[in-house]
Design a protein around this motif. Sequence first.
Motif, PDB file in Angstrom:
ATOM      1  N   ARG A  49       0.829  -1.217   0.000  1.00  0.00           N
ATOM      2  CA  ARG A  49       0.000   0.000   0.000  1.00  0.00           C
ATOM      3  C   ARG A  49       0.857   1.257   0.000  1.00  0.00           C
ATOM      4  O   ARG A  49       0.608   2.193  -0.765  1.00  0.00           O
ATOM      5  CB  ARG A  49      -0.939   0.004   1.204  1.00  0.00           C
ATOM      6  N   ASN A  50       1.869   1.305   0.858  1.00  0.00           N
ATOM      7  CA  ASN A  50       2.736   2.488   0.906  1.00  0.00           C
ATOM      8  C   ASN A  50       3.455   2.709  -0.421  1.00  0.00           C
ATOM      9  O   ASN A  50       3.690   3.840  -0.823  1.00  0.00           O
ATOM     10  CB  ASN A  50       3.744   2.391   2.039  1.00  0.00           C
ATOM     11  N   ALA A  84       3.890  -7.255  17.063  1.00  0.00           N
ATOM     12  CA  ALA A  84       3.037  -7.439  15.885  1.00  0.00           C
ATOM     13  C   ALA A  84       2.741  -8.922  15.709  1.00  0.00           C
ATOM     14  O   ALA A  84       3.560  -9.779  16.059  1.00  0.00           O
ATOM     15  CB  ALA A  84       3.721  -6.898  14.632  1.00  0.00           C
ATOM     16  N   ALA A  85       1.586  -9.201  15.176  1.00  0.00           N
ATOM     17  CA  ALA A  85       1.219 -10.552  14.761  1.00  0.00           C
ATOM     18  C   ALA A  85       1.250 -10.572  13.237  1.00  0.00           C
ATOM     19  O   ALA A  85       0.738  -9.653  12.593  1.00  0.00           O
ATOM     20  CB  ALA A  85      -0.169 -10.913  15.277  1.00  0.00           C
ATOM     21  N   ASN A  86       1.882 -11.581  12.675  1.00  0.00           N
ATOM     22  CA  ASN A  86       2.027 -11.702  11.224  1.00  0.00           C
ATOM     23  C   ASN A  86       1.440 -13.018  10.738  1.00  0.00           C
ATOM     24  O   ASN A  86       1.623 -14.056  11.380  1.00  0.00           O
ATOM     25  CB  ASN A  86       3.510 -11.688  10.827  1.00  0.00           C
ATOM     26  N   ARG A 118       0.224  -4.547  13.687  1.00  0.00           N
ATOM     27  CA  ARG A 118       1.265  -4.020  14.585  1.00  0.00           C
ATOM     28  C   ARG A 118       0.706  -2.995  15.558  1.00  0.00           C
ATOM     29  O   ARG A 118      -0.064  -2.114  15.187  1.00  0.00           O
ATOM     30  CB  ARG A 118       2.379  -3.360  13.788  1.00  0.00           C
ATOM     31  N   TRP A 119       1.153  -3.116  16.805  1.00  0.00           N
ATOM     32  CA  TRP A 119       0.883  -2.093  17.810  1.00  0.00           C
ATOM     33  C   TRP A 119       1.920  -1.008  17.612  1.00  0.00           C
ATOM     34  O   TRP A 119       3.087  -1.186  17.929  1.00  0.00           O
ATOM     35  CB  TRP A 119       0.953  -2.679  19.203  1.00  0.00           C
ATOM     36  N   GLN A 176      -2.070  -0.909  13.602  1.00  0.00           N
ATOM     37  CA  GLN A 176      -2.052  -0.661  12.167  1.00  0.00           C
ATOM     38  C   GLN A 176      -1.926  -1.980  11.413  1.00  0.00           C
ATOM     39  O   GLN A 176      -1.156  -2.855  11.792  1.00  0.00           O
ATOM     40  CB  GLN A 176      -0.885   0.237  11.801  1.00  0.00           C
ATOM     41  N   VAL A 177      -2.673  -2.089  10.328  1.00  0.00           N
ATOM     42  CA  VAL A 177      -2.608  -3.264   9.458  1.00  0.00           C
ATOM     43  C   VAL A 177      -1.788  -2.895   8.231  1.00  0.00           C
ATOM     44  O   VAL A 177      -2.001  -1.846   7.633  1.00  0.00           O
ATOM     45  CB  VAL A 177      -4.014  -3.723   9.031  1.00  0.00           C
ATOM     46  N   SER A 178      -0.822  -3.741   7.880  1.00  0.00           N
ATOM     47  CA  SER A 178       0.005  -3.542   6.685  1.00  0.00           C
ATOM     48  C   SER A 178       0.067  -4.843   5.902  1.00  0.00           C
ATOM     49  O   SER A 178      -0.082  -5.924   6.476  1.00  0.00           O
ATOM     50  CB  SER A 178       1.423  -3.125   7.064  1.00  0.00           C
ATOM     51  N   VAL A 179       0.299  -4.732   4.595  1.00  0.00           N
ATOM     52  CA  VAL A 179       0.460  -5.905   3.744  1.00  0.00           C
ATOM     53  C   VAL A 179       1.761  -5.745   2.965  1.00  0.00           C
ATOM     54  O   VAL A 179       1.971  -4.727   2.311  1.00  0.00           O
ATOM     55  CB  VAL A 179      -0.726  -6.074   2.776  1.00  0.00           C
TER      56      VAL A 179
END
Length: 161
Positions: free
Chosen positions: A38-39, A117-119, A138-139, A147-150
């Motif tokens: 996304r970034n 973070a949980a992945n 991630r906290w 925050q959710v990241s992919v």
Amino acid sequence: MKWTCILALLLLPAQIFGQMWLSREDTYFFAATGVDIRNATIGGTVNDASYDGTFSLGYRNVNFSILAYYETFKGIRYESLGINPGFLLRPGKKLIPAADLSLSIIRRPWKTYPSLAANTRIEYHFDRFFVYCRGEYRWRTDYDFFQVSVYGGIAIKFGFN
């Protein structure tokens, strides 16, 4: 030095118990790189589109996985590094789901923060490399929110027995 000692202590059980596990072809080291999708494409909640990359080194022994990573995101002056112990489902297959917990720190210009973070990850394996897509929850202790990241990336396997 401190991170080296922690990594060595986490790898020691894998080496000891690894001799008892199933297949030697499922034991290897890997080096990986990836990018926050996304970034990189549309931007995030606080930034325009820019490079947010990760670099990691890891070890796998059948179901056990551990990796040390570094993430750099110059667009918002953010760095993160940590260790991720984890678990693989279906080792030895082409399509492998995985999960891990990230024990990390976030470094900003003004302060360093602990973070968790949980992945979850899905990997598609070839003989000497694999591609992956990883979801992260991630906290963000630097801003005190989740925050959710992919991420997407590629890893090279080495050190086969």
